[in-house]
Design a protein around this motif. Structure first.
Motif, mmCIF file in Angstrom:
data_model
loop_
_atom_site.group_PDB
_atom_site.id
_atom_site.type_symbol
_atom_site.label_atom_id
_atom_site.label_comp_id
_atom_site.label_asym_id
_atom_site.label_seq_id
_atom_site.Cartn_x
_atom_site.Cartn_y
_atom_site.Cartn_z
ATOM 1 N N PRO A 8 30.068 31.456 33.242
ATOM 2 C CA PRO A 8 30.076 32.761 32.636
ATOM 3 C C PRO A 8 29.699 33.907 33.790
ATOM 4 C CG PRO A 8 28.179 31.476 32.096
ATOM 5 C CD PRO A 8 28.846 30.550 32.915
ATOM 6 N N LEU A 9 30.453 34.942 33.341
ATOM 7 C CA LEU A 9 29.981 36.176 34.576
ATOM 8 C C LEU A 9 30.582 35.813 35.990
ATOM 9 C CD1 LEU A 9 26.657 37.411 33.002
ATOM 10 C CD2 LEU A 9 28.946 38.032 32.223
ATOM 11 N N SER A 10 31.607 35.065 35.944
ATOM 12 C CA SER A 10 31.927 34.736 37.252
ATOM 13 C C SER A 10 32.150 35.506 38.386
ATOM 14 C CB SER A 10 32.980 33.570 37.404
ATOM 15 O OG SER A 10 34.209 34.020 36.834
ATOM 16 N N ARG A 11 32.572 36.729 37.807
ATOM 17 C CA ARG A 11 32.926 37.859 38.645
ATOM 18 C C ARG A 11 31.536 38.249 39.567
ATOM 19 N NH1 ARG A 11 33.835 43.708 36.286
ATOM 20 N NH2 ARG A 11 33.387 45.178 38.044
ATOM 21 N N TRP A 12 30.305 38.059 39.087
ATOM 22 C CA TRP A 12 29.323 38.091 39.825
ATOM 23 C C TRP A 12 28.451 36.921 40.539
ATOM 24 C CZ3 TRP A 12 30.706 40.327 35.177
ATOM 25 C CH2 TRP A 12 30.892 41.859 35.460
ATOM 26 N N ASN A 13 29.334 35.946 40.239
ATOM 27 C CA ASN A 13 28.800 34.649 40.627
ATOM 28 C C ASN A 13 29.210 34.382 42.449
ATOM 29 O OD1 ASN A 13 28.669 31.693 41.699
ATOM 30 N ND2 ASN A 13 28.716 31.272 39.536
ATOM 31 N N PRO A 14 28.389 34.284 43.299
ATOM 32 C CA PRO A 14 28.664 34.098 44.808
ATOM 33 C C PRO A 14 29.786 33.439 44.880
ATOM 34 C CG PRO A 14 26.324 34.307 44.531
ATOM 35 C CD PRO A 14 27.154 34.204 43.157
ATOM 36 N N GLU A 15 29.725 32.060 44.252
ATOM 37 C CA GLU A 15 30.794 31.321 44.773
ATOM 38 C C GLU A 15 32.326 31.598 43.953
ATOM 39 O OE1 GLU A 15 29.612 27.358 42.948
ATOM 40 O OE2 GLU A 15 27.581 27.214 44.126
ATOM 41 N N TRP A 16 32.297 32.546 43.212
ATOM 42 C CA TRP A 16 33.541 32.880 42.739
ATOM 43 C C TRP A 16 34.173 34.168 43.211
ATOM 44 C CZ3 TRP A 16 36.844 30.004 39.890
ATOM 45 C CH2 TRP A 16 36.513 28.859 39.406
ATOM 46 N N LYS A 17 33.264 35.042 43.720
ATOM 47 C CA LYS A 17 33.388 36.596 44.191
ATOM 48 C C LYS A 17 34.892 36.570 45.022
ATOM 49 C CE LYS A 17 31.798 40.502 46.176
ATOM 50 N NZ LYS A 17 33.018 41.043 46.710
ATOM 51 N N GLY A 18 35.042 35.602 45.911
ATOM 52 C CA GLY A 18 36.304 35.602 46.751
ATOM 53 C C GLY A 18 37.370 35.346 45.752
ATOM 54 N N GLU A 19 37.368 34.461 44.734
ATOM 55 C CA GLU A 19 38.746 34.324 44.042
ATOM 56 C C GLU A 19 38.885 35.321 42.955
ATOM 57 O OE1 GLU A 19 40.204 31.470 43.527
ATOM 58 O OE2 GLU A 19 39.206 30.414 45.088
ATOM 59 N N PHE A 20 37.594 36.099 42.676
ATOM 60 C CA PHE A 20 37.896 37.590 42.043
ATOM 61 C C PHE A 20 38.734 38.563 42.747
ATOM 62 C CE2 PHE A 20 36.542 41.738 40.725
ATOM 63 C CZ PHE A 20 37.100 41.970 39.527
ATOM 64 N N ASP A 21 38.260 38.512 44.044
ATOM 65 C CA ASP A 21 38.727 39.601 44.928
ATOM 66 C C ASP A 21 40.246 39.356 45.075
ATOM 67 O OD1 ASP A 21 36.123 40.599 45.072
ATOM 68 O OD2 ASP A 21 35.792 40.014 47.202
ATOM 69 N N ASN A 22 40.638 38.147 45.162
ATOM 70 C CA ASN A 22 41.869 37.695 45.486
ATOM 71 C C ASN A 22 42.745 38.127 44.020
ATOM 72 O OD1 ASN A 22 41.551 36.915 47.819
ATOM 73 N ND2 ASN A 22 41.417 34.918 47.310
ATOM 74 N N PHE A 23 42.167 37.755 42.929
ATOM 75 C CA PHE A 23 42.813 37.946 41.642
ATOM 76 C C PHE A 23 43.036 39.589 41.419
ATOM 77 C CE2 PHE A 23 42.372 39.077 37.050
ATOM 78 C CZ PHE A 23 43.511 38.295 36.646
ATOM 79 N N LEU A 24 41.959 40.294 41.789
ATOM 80 C CA LEU A 24 42.215 41.783 41.489
ATOM 81 C C LEU A 24 43.272 42.211 42.494
ATOM 82 C CD1 LEU A 24 40.970 44.393 40.601
ATOM 83 C CD2 LEU A 24 39.379 44.520 42.277
ATOM 84 N N LYS A 25 43.417 41.894 43.677
ATOM 85 C CA LYS A 25 44.230 42.403 44.874
ATOM 86 C C LYS A 25 45.952 42.026 43.802
ATOM 87 C CE LYS A 25 41.650 41.785 48.815
ATOM 88 N NZ LYS A 25 41.547 41.371 50.067
ATOM 89 N N SER A 26 45.882 40.977 43.442
ATOM 90 C CA SER A 26 47.139 40.454 42.861
ATOM 91 C C SER A 26 47.422 41.151 41.860
ATOM 92 C CB SER A 26 47.091 38.622 42.448
ATOM 93 O OG SER A 26 46.334 38.527 41.388
ATOM 94 N N GLN A 27 46.673 41.568 40.749
ATOM 95 C CA GLN A 27 46.912 42.324 39.768
ATOM 96 C C GLN A 27 47.372 43.818 40.187
ATOM 97 O OE1 GLN A 27 46.949 40.875 36.228
ATOM 98 N NE2 GLN A 27 47.011 39.322 38.038
ATOM 99 N N LYS A 28 47.203 44.281 41.379
ATOM 100 C CA LYS A 28 47.138 45.605 41.580
ATOM 101 C C LYS A 28 48.321 45.931 42.384
ATOM 102 C CE LYS A 28 43.984 48.566 41.798
ATOM 103 N NZ LYS A 28 42.810 49.531 42.240
ATOM 104 N N LYS A 29 49.232 44.879 42.641
ATOM 105 C CA LYS A 29 50.295 45.053 43.486
ATOM 106 C C LYS A 29 51.612 45.829 42.838
ATOM 107 C CE LYS A 29 49.688 40.688 46.192
ATOM 108 N NZ LYS A 29 50.316 39.311 46.666
#
Length: 201
Positions: free
Chosen positions: A180-201
């Motif tokens: 839960p709340l993986s967006r703020w989980n250090p282990e998942w932050k990189g994954e979220f950042d990549n997802f955000l970039k992919s959604q804003k292309k």
């Protein structure tokens, strides 16, 4: 205080709906109920759990209300609907009024009203990243005219694409079996950042 927060953000709107909805139905005129939610009630950022709970509960209640009104429209010719307004960052006077009211209730004769001027993000001292109240109102009216239920407002710092990506990621915590709340989980932050970039292309 949990009880105060729930009374203000959840029970207040519910009681208001319960008071006015029967009257609105009796008039048999088109009408709409708009409850004010929060992005925090959808994405659940850590740090203010009680607020998140109150706004998440109001979102759920308003969704249920709209379903009931929709069924009433379909089966009985009802003319009412509801919507959930989800503002972004807004320049409002809430903090200023809180300081003022606190001084009045505590009878603080030495209260320095000059500190009010230091409060940022209100109408008379707006933050650059926040919308003005009229912008939120105009955006809401435009969405209501289009029949929208979820009215998620951007602001001068967060655009609609970012909002959508954040909300989608939050739901995917469930569908993808993530913590839960993986967006703020250090282990998942990189994954979220990549997802955000992919959604804003």
């Amino acid at each position: 205080d949990f009880d105060t927060m729930m009374k203000t953000n959840l029970y207040g709107p519910i009681h208001g709906c319960q008071a006015f909805l029967p009257i609105m139905k009796e008039r048999q005129q088109p009408g709409i109920i708009v409850n004010t939610g929060s992005k925090q009630g959808i994405t659940m950022p850590p740090g203010n759990l009680t607020y998140n709970v109150s706004k998440a509960a109001l979102k759920t209640w308003t969704e249920g209300l709209e379903h009931e009104l929709m069924m009433d429209r379909v089966t009985k010719g009802g003319k009412l609907r509801s919507a959930l307004l989800v503002p972004g960052w807004v320049n409002t006077s809430i903090k200023v009024k809180e300081l003022r009211d606190r001084a009045i209730t505590t009878n603080d004769k030495e209260f320095d009203y000059e500190q009010v001027k230091k409060v940022t993000s209100h109408e008379n001292n707006p933050a650059d990243g926040a919308w003005m109240p009229k912008q939120v109102f105009d955006y809401m009216v435009n969405k209501l005219d289009k029949g929208s239920f979820y009215i998620v407002c951007p602001d001068n710092e967060v655009d609609s694409e970012t909002d959508k990506a954040r909300m989608t990621w939050a739901m995917m915590d469930i569908t993808e079996d993530r913590p839960p709340l993986s967006r703020w989980n250090p282990e998942w932050k990189g994954e979220f950042d990549n997802f955000l970039k992919s959604q804003k292309k």
